[in-house]
Scaffold this active site. Sequence first.
Site, mmCIF file in Angstrom:
data_model
loop_
_atom_site.group_PDB
_atom_site.id
_atom_site.type_symbol
_atom_site.label_atom_id
_atom_site.label_comp_id
_atom_site.label_asym_id
_atom_site.label_seq_id
_atom_site.Cartn_x
_atom_site.Cartn_y
_atom_site.Cartn_z
ATOM 1 N N ALA A 1 17.443 39.515 10.778
ATOM 2 C CA ALA A 1 18.172 39.414 12.447
ATOM 3 C C ALA A 1 16.865 38.687 13.367
ATOM 4 O O ALA A 1 15.732 38.695 12.900
ATOM 5 C CB ALA A 1 17.991 40.699 13.012
ATOM 6 N N GLY B 1 17.777 41.892 7.887
ATOM 7 C CA GLY B 1 19.033 41.940 8.134
ATOM 8 C C GLY B 1 19.711 40.945 6.902
ATOM 9 O O GLY B 1 20.847 41.085 6.668
ATOM 10 N N GLU C 1 20.265 42.653 4.059
ATOM 11 C CA GLU C 1 21.344 43.560 4.341
ATOM 12 C C GLU C 1 22.537 42.872 4.077
ATOM 13 O O GLU C 1 23.491 43.402 3.893
ATOM 14 C CB GLU C 1 21.170 44.409 5.703
ATOM 15 C CG GLU C 1 19.862 45.534 5.326
ATOM 16 C CD GLU C 1 19.549 45.831 6.944
ATOM 17 O OE1 GLU C 1 19.628 45.011 7.767
ATOM 18 O OE2 GLU C 1 19.469 47.208 7.008
ATOM 19 N N GLU D 1 11.157 45.385 8.298
ATOM 20 C CA GLU D 1 11.214 45.783 9.544
ATOM 21 C C GLU D 1 9.921 46.832 9.795
ATOM 22 O O GLU D 1 9.569 46.901 10.814
ATOM 23 C CB GLU D 1 12.690 46.606 9.702
ATOM 24 C CG GLU D 1 13.582 45.887 9.782
ATOM 25 C CD GLU D 1 14.397 45.488 8.257
ATOM 26 O OE1 GLU D 1 13.706 45.712 7.305
ATOM 27 O OE2 GLU D 1 15.572 45.161 8.182
#
Length: 257
Positions: A65, A108, A111, A131
């Site tokens: 992200a 992300g 993911e 993260e």
Amino acid sequence: MSYIIINKEVAPFVTHIQINRPKELNALNLELMIELKDALLELENDDEVRAVVLSGNDRAFAAGADIKQMAGKSSIDMLITDQFKIWDQIKKFKKPLIAAVSGFALGGGCELAMLCDMIVASETAKFGQPEIKIGVIPGAGGTQRLTKALGKVKAMELILTGEFIDANQALDYGLVNHVVPVELYLSEAIKLASKITAMSPLACQLAKEAVNRSFETNLEEGLHFERKNFYLLFSSQDQKEGMSAFVEKRKPIFKGN
Ligand code: DAK
């Protein structure tokens, strides 16, 4: 400006979506995720599309992200934006979705790859959930999906250290389907998609639904769900066509009805 590029008919019934934010290593900002979700919703309703391949570029599938976009946010900002809704809609995409991953698939990005149904990786692919290094934890399914794919101890190590694994480790761990040279990862993913688009789209949809159900229910319920989908297909023309073609020793032509 568009953060994704949509290439229709890269093979019969196959659409390719490329994430296109190369300078930021395809970091997934909100605008990009909305575009991706909207594109998938549109492709879901398009009968000329039976499978979708999602890629980044050779250097990055997506490095996570967008940290710069997230950095100053408060919990309430995150709650109000409710980005999970977008991810949930992508998760519900009914057609086969194949990730073609080269370079970084982090946070992300990892993911998002795991949200896809299958992953074809280039030899240069790197997967990870870093993260922890920026003071948070995976937020779009990493603690759950990576653990289901790799098992507890390996997932725990990756999530608590933030270290990456390479493509061959990902293959050994069962996270990816195939590893191929970097020149081939996209074409191999499209080839895999083409094998699927030769099948009944209805059967593919119900099979995908049943496989995914296995992650959310116990065996008894899962078998019950599978059985209902199995019965349902006997109302389709594709079932009649598939079985007649077998008896008549010819190739079936599936129309998705
Ligand atoms: N966000 C923003 N920019 C990024 C980025 C990212 N995740 N990753 C890379 N970039 C940018 C860099 O800042 C740099 O920009 P400039 O400085 O040139 O302006 C450019 O991309 C090139 O990156 P580097 O110069 O760092 O390239 P290197 O080859 O040296 O390093 C790297 C590559 C991938 C190892 C490094 O860039 C890196 O560590 N990137 C961050 C990886 C990371 O921590 N990823 C996890 C982010 S957190 C949610 C859904 C999902 C998530 C959260 C919520 N909801 C539904 C609410 C997910 C969270 C995350 O993914």
